[in-house]
Design a protein around this motif. Structure first.
Motif, PDB file in Angstrom:
ATOM      1  N   ALA A  62       0.837  -1.212   0.000  1.00  0.00           N
ATOM      2  CA  ALA A  62       0.000   0.000   0.000  1.00  0.00           C
ATOM      3  C   ALA A  62       0.869   1.259   0.000  1.00  0.00           C
ATOM      4  CB  ALA A  62      -0.974   0.010   1.176  1.00  0.00           C
ATOM      5  N   ARG A  63       2.104   1.113  -0.476  1.00  0.00           N
ATOM      6  CA  ARG A  63       3.083   2.203  -0.600  1.00  0.00           C
ATOM      7  C   ARG A  63       3.586   2.726   0.744  1.00  0.00           C
ATOM      8  NH1 ARG A  63       5.264   1.854  -5.266  1.00  0.00           N
ATOM      9  NH2 ARG A  63       5.656   4.083  -5.538  1.00  0.00           N
ATOM     10  N   TYR A  64       3.260   2.046   1.828  1.00  0.00           N
ATOM     11  CA  TYR A  64       3.751   2.475   3.139  1.00  0.00           C
ATOM     12  C   TYR A  64       5.271   2.291   3.245  1.00  0.00           C
ATOM     13  CZ  TYR A  64      -0.792   3.286   5.337  1.00  0.00           C
ATOM     14  OH  TYR A  64      -2.026   3.794   5.682  1.00  0.00           O
ATOM     15  N   ASP A  65       5.851   1.412   2.421  1.00  0.00           N
ATOM     16  CA  ASP A  65       7.304   1.223   2.477  1.00  0.00           C
ATOM     17  C   ASP A  65       8.051   2.509   2.116  1.00  0.00           C
ATOM     18  OD1 ASP A  65       8.385   0.494  -0.710  1.00  0.00           O
ATOM     19  OD2 ASP A  65       6.250   0.520  -0.280  1.00  0.00           O
ATOM     20  N   LEU A  66       7.469   3.310   1.202  1.00  0.00           N
ATOM     21  CA  LEU A  66       8.108   4.575   0.837  1.00  0.00           C
ATOM     22  C   LEU A  66       8.145   5.556   2.007  1.00  0.00           C
ATOM     23  CD1 LEU A  66       6.770   5.342  -2.755  1.00  0.00           C
ATOM     24  CD2 LEU A  66       9.104   4.764  -2.097  1.00  0.00           C
ATOM     25  N   ALA A  67       7.176   5.435   2.907  1.00  0.00           N
ATOM     26  CA  ALA A  67       7.103   6.363   4.038  1.00  0.00           C
ATOM     27  C   ALA A  67       8.165   6.078   5.094  1.00  0.00           C
ATOM     28  CB  ALA A  67       5.717   6.294   4.679  1.00  0.00           C
ATOM     29  N   ILE A  68       8.836   4.934   5.012  1.00  0.00           N
ATOM     30  CA  ILE A  68       9.848   4.568   6.003  1.00  0.00           C
ATOM     31  C   ILE A  68      10.952   5.623   6.097  1.00  0.00           C
ATOM     32  CG2 ILE A  68      11.689   2.887   6.507  1.00  0.00           C
ATOM     33  CD1 ILE A  68       9.790   0.731   5.336  1.00  0.00           C
ATOM     34  N   VAL A  69      11.240   6.293   5.005  1.00  0.00           N
ATOM     35  CA  VAL A  69      12.306   7.300   4.981  1.00  0.00           C
ATOM     36  C   VAL A  69      11.882   8.612   5.647  1.00  0.00           C
ATOM     37  CG1 VAL A  69      13.826   8.621   3.440  1.00  0.00           C
ATOM     38  CG2 VAL A  69      13.181   6.285   2.837  1.00  0.00           C
ATOM     39  N   LEU A  70      10.576   8.864   5.768  1.00  0.00           N
ATOM     40  CA  LEU A  70      10.075  10.186   6.123  1.00  0.00           C
ATOM     41  C   LEU A  70      10.092  10.563   7.609  1.00  0.00           C
ATOM     42  CD1 LEU A  70       7.017  10.348   3.674  1.00  0.00           C
ATOM     43  CD2 LEU A  70       9.287  11.360   3.368  1.00  0.00           C
ATOM     44  N   PRO A  71       9.757   9.670   8.562  1.00  0.00           N
ATOM     45  CA  PRO A  71       9.635  10.100   9.968  1.00  0.00           C
ATOM     46  C   PRO A  71      10.924  10.679  10.530  1.00  0.00           C
ATOM     47  CG  PRO A  71       8.664   7.929   9.662  1.00  0.00           C
ATOM     48  CD  PRO A  71       9.405   8.246   8.403  1.00  0.00           C
ATOM     49  N   ALA A 267      18.145   8.552  -7.090  1.00  0.00           N
ATOM     50  CA  ALA A 267      16.847   8.865  -6.480  1.00  0.00           C
ATOM     51  C   ALA A 267      16.808   8.495  -5.006  1.00  0.00           C
ATOM     52  CB  ALA A 267      15.730   8.157  -7.233  1.00  0.00           C
ATOM     53  N   GLN A 268      17.398   7.342  -4.648  1.00  0.00           N
ATOM     54  CA  GLN A 268      17.391   6.910  -3.250  1.00  0.00           C
ATOM     55  C   GLN A 268      18.173   7.878  -2.373  1.00  0.00           C
ATOM     56  OE1 GLN A 268      18.856   2.920  -3.421  1.00  0.00           O
ATOM     57  NE2 GLN A 268      16.903   2.066  -4.079  1.00  0.00           N
ATOM     58  N   VAL A 269      19.349   8.268  -2.840  1.00  0.00           N
ATOM     59  CA  VAL A 269      20.162   9.207  -2.060  1.00  0.00           C
ATOM     60  C   VAL A 269      19.483  10.573  -2.012  1.00  0.00           C
ATOM     61  CG1 VAL A 269      22.401  10.329  -1.871  1.00  0.00           C
ATOM     62  CG2 VAL A 269      22.264   7.969  -2.664  1.00  0.00           C
ATOM     63  N   PHE A 270      18.911  11.000  -3.140  1.00  0.00           N
ATOM     64  CA  PHE A 270      18.200  12.278  -3.164  1.00  0.00           C
ATOM     65  C   PHE A 270      17.026  12.268  -2.194  1.00  0.00           C
ATOM     66  CE2 PHE A 270      14.542  14.727  -4.599  1.00  0.00           C
ATOM     67  CZ  PHE A 270      15.083  15.997  -4.689  1.00  0.00           C
ATOM     68  N   TYR A 271      16.255  11.189  -2.190  1.00  0.00           N
ATOM     69  CA  TYR A 271      15.071  11.078  -1.329  1.00  0.00           C
ATOM     70  C   TYR A 271      15.462  11.173   0.140  1.00  0.00           C
ATOM     71  CZ  TYR A 271      10.554   9.134   0.273  1.00  0.00           C
ATOM     72  OH  TYR A 271       9.336   8.929   0.871  1.00  0.00           O
ATOM     73  N   GLN A 272      16.509  10.437   0.522  1.00  0.00           N
ATOM     74  CA  GLN A 272      16.937  10.459   1.918  1.00  0.00           C
ATOM     75  C   GLN A 272      17.438  11.847   2.315  1.00  0.00           C
ATOM     76  OE1 GLN A 272      20.209  10.772   3.361  1.00  0.00           O
ATOM     77  NE2 GLN A 272      19.294  10.518   5.399  1.00  0.00           N
ATOM     78  N   ARG A 273      18.286  12.437   1.460  1.00  0.00           N
ATOM     79  CA  ARG A 273      18.872  13.735   1.791  1.00  0.00           C
ATOM     80  C   ARG A 273      17.840  14.851   1.742  1.00  0.00           C
ATOM     81  NH1 ARG A 273      22.395  15.451   4.821  1.00  0.00           N
ATOM     82  NH2 ARG A 273      23.920  13.959   4.014  1.00  0.00           N
ATOM     83  N   ALA A 274      16.971  14.829   0.730  1.00  0.00           N
ATOM     84  CA  ALA A 274      15.951  15.873   0.612  1.00  0.00           C
ATOM     85  C   ALA A 274      14.956  15.789   1.773  1.00  0.00           C
ATOM     86  CB  ALA A 274      15.218  15.749  -0.724  1.00  0.00           C
ATOM     87  N   SER A 275      14.580  14.565   2.187  1.00  0.00           N
ATOM     88  CA  SER A 275      13.682  14.396   3.328  1.00  0.00           C
ATOM     89  C   SER A 275      14.325  14.939   4.607  1.00  0.00           C
ATOM     90  CB  SER A 275      13.333  12.915   3.519  1.00  0.00           C
ATOM     91  OG  SER A 275      12.659  12.405   2.408  1.00  0.00           O
TER      92      SER A 275
END
Length: 416
Positions: A62-71, A267-275
């Motif tokens: 349900a795309r919750y795996d993508l949210a793991i990076v956000l909290p 994209a993975q590094v960008f997502y982590q750093r941008a978040s």
């Protein structure tokens, strides 16, 4: 400080890209052999089979795996791991029930039962890719790609010599996914089992509600993206032969392999750093702009080489039977180039909570695929013409999306 961040960004990308390059050496080395022991029609059915698994996989958590990076804290991220795993298990189980019923009613091959296992292992893998991305364990992600490539491609090669046809491609891919995933997650299994054992239902429910935009909005976006990737695989067999599907699929496999893996690394590094920057109320626009420029430079050799020598390269490396695959890859290379740039910054709308707007824009991509193939199949009866339409229209659409993402990131400056 800025130079330190750039240095870390470059270092993390280099780790992922190194794994990507190594992972791609094996399939490129054995591709000339693979194309001589498997036929275009074998690749056609294999692509159709895997597109079914891919269609289910995009919704398996349900795309919750993508949210793991956000909290902001790891405790909430670990709750999201548990939630994603539970949903993935449920979706995989019900997929198995549905496929068993279809096998009994329609008498389709039994090996379709492997699809739910594909889904489970791919979903499981993706959960821990996002966890390792969060904690910056990029070497583990890199080794995961290498292992998948080694075991998957060598298994396909070995089974191909046994004259297994399409089944060899399917089983070989499955072996690679299973072994690489088990190696990848072995150190995190204790964390998963601990979370499952001690997590409270109320806490899991709370974190699910907190990130409810993932299943509500991002799932729609994921399905749209999936259709843009696999829609041609679904539509081509309706109007054209399985051989054409195989030629297209193999051409895209060669074209997308380095592009997707390099793009996903950035994209993975960008997502982590941008978040991380966004959580600290820092402006992410300069970082995004820098990523776009880097991506555009990195990917430019691919369309240039294919536009100059696409057909000849495919015929020389993979045999004359695959010359048309080179033509298709050449025609579609501008689309893949701009899609590569888009991919590297594609998680920005998630960070800025703009998923709904992106989904609305991306719907045009699904229309492009459908209209182009319908026109090519019904009116002109020429798949090449359809590919030209898709490449031109998708290039324009990706440029629009890149501009829009840049715009919303720039607007965010004034909200900090």
């Amino acid at each position: 400080m800025k130079n330190i961040l750039k240095s870390e960004f470059a270092k993390n990308i280099s780790i992922l890209v190194t794994g990507t390059v190594i992972a791609q050496i094996i399939p490129f080395l054995i591709a000339p052999i693979i194309t001589r022991i498997y036929s275009p029609s074998d690749f056609g059915f294999f692509s159709f089979y895997m597109s079914i698994a891919a269609g289910i996989t995009v919704i398996c958590t349900a795309r919750y795996d993508l949210a793991i990076v956000l909290p902001k804290n790891n405790n909430d991220a670990q709750k999201l791991i548990t939630l994603s795993f539970i949903i993935c298990s449920i979706v995989s189980f019900f997929s198995l029930i549905v496929i068993i019923i279809i096998i009994l009613l329609k008498n389709i091959p039994v090996y379709f039962c492997l699809i739910p296992l594909f889904v489970f292992m791919l979903g499981f893998n993706q959960i821990f890719i996002n966890w390792n991305n969060r904690i910056k364990k990029y070497k583990q992600i890199s080794f995961n790609r290498i292992n998948n490539s080694i075991f998957g491609n060598l298994s396909m090669l070995g089974l191909g010599f046994l004259k297994t046809g399409t089944i060899g491609l399917i089983i070989g891919t499955f072996i690679g996914i299973i072994i690489s995933t088990l190696i990848f997650v072995r150190k995190d299994l204790k964390l998963l089992f601990h979370n499952i054992r001690f997590s409270k239902y109320s806490e899991i429910k709370e974190i699910a509600i907190q990130h409810k935009e993932m299943p509500k909005t991002n799932t729609i976006q994921a399905l749209i993206d999936m259709y843009q990737i696999n829609g041609l695989v679904y539509l081509i067999p309706i109007f054209f032969s399985s051989t054409i599907l195989g030629l297209y699929s193999f051409g895209m496999r060669i074209l997308q392999a380095p592009v997707n893996l390099l793009g996903s690394a950035i994209a993975q590094v960008f997502y982590q750093r941008a978040s991380e920057k966004y959580n600290k109320n820092e402006n992410i626009y300069p970082f995004l702009k820098d990523t776009i420029i880097r991506s555009a430079i990195i990917a430019i050799p691919i369309p240039v080489i294919l536009l100059l020598k696409g057909e000849d390269l495919f015929a020389f490396i993979f045999s004359e039977n695959w010359r048309l695959a080179g033509l298709y890859a050449k025609i579609l290379s501008p689309w893949i180039y701009f899609d590569f740039i888009r991919m590297t910054i594609s998680q920005t709308p998630i960070i800025l909570s703009k998923q709904k707007q992106l989904a609305s824009i991306s719907i045009f991509g699904s229309l492009i695929i459908t209209i182009s193939i319908l026109y090519a199949g019904i009116i002109v009866k020429d798949i090449t013409f359809g590919f030209y339409m898709i490449s031109i229209l998708f290039s324009i659409l990706n440029v629009i999306i890149i501009y829009w993402i840049s715009k919303i990131a720039k607007q965010n400056i004034y909200k900090i």
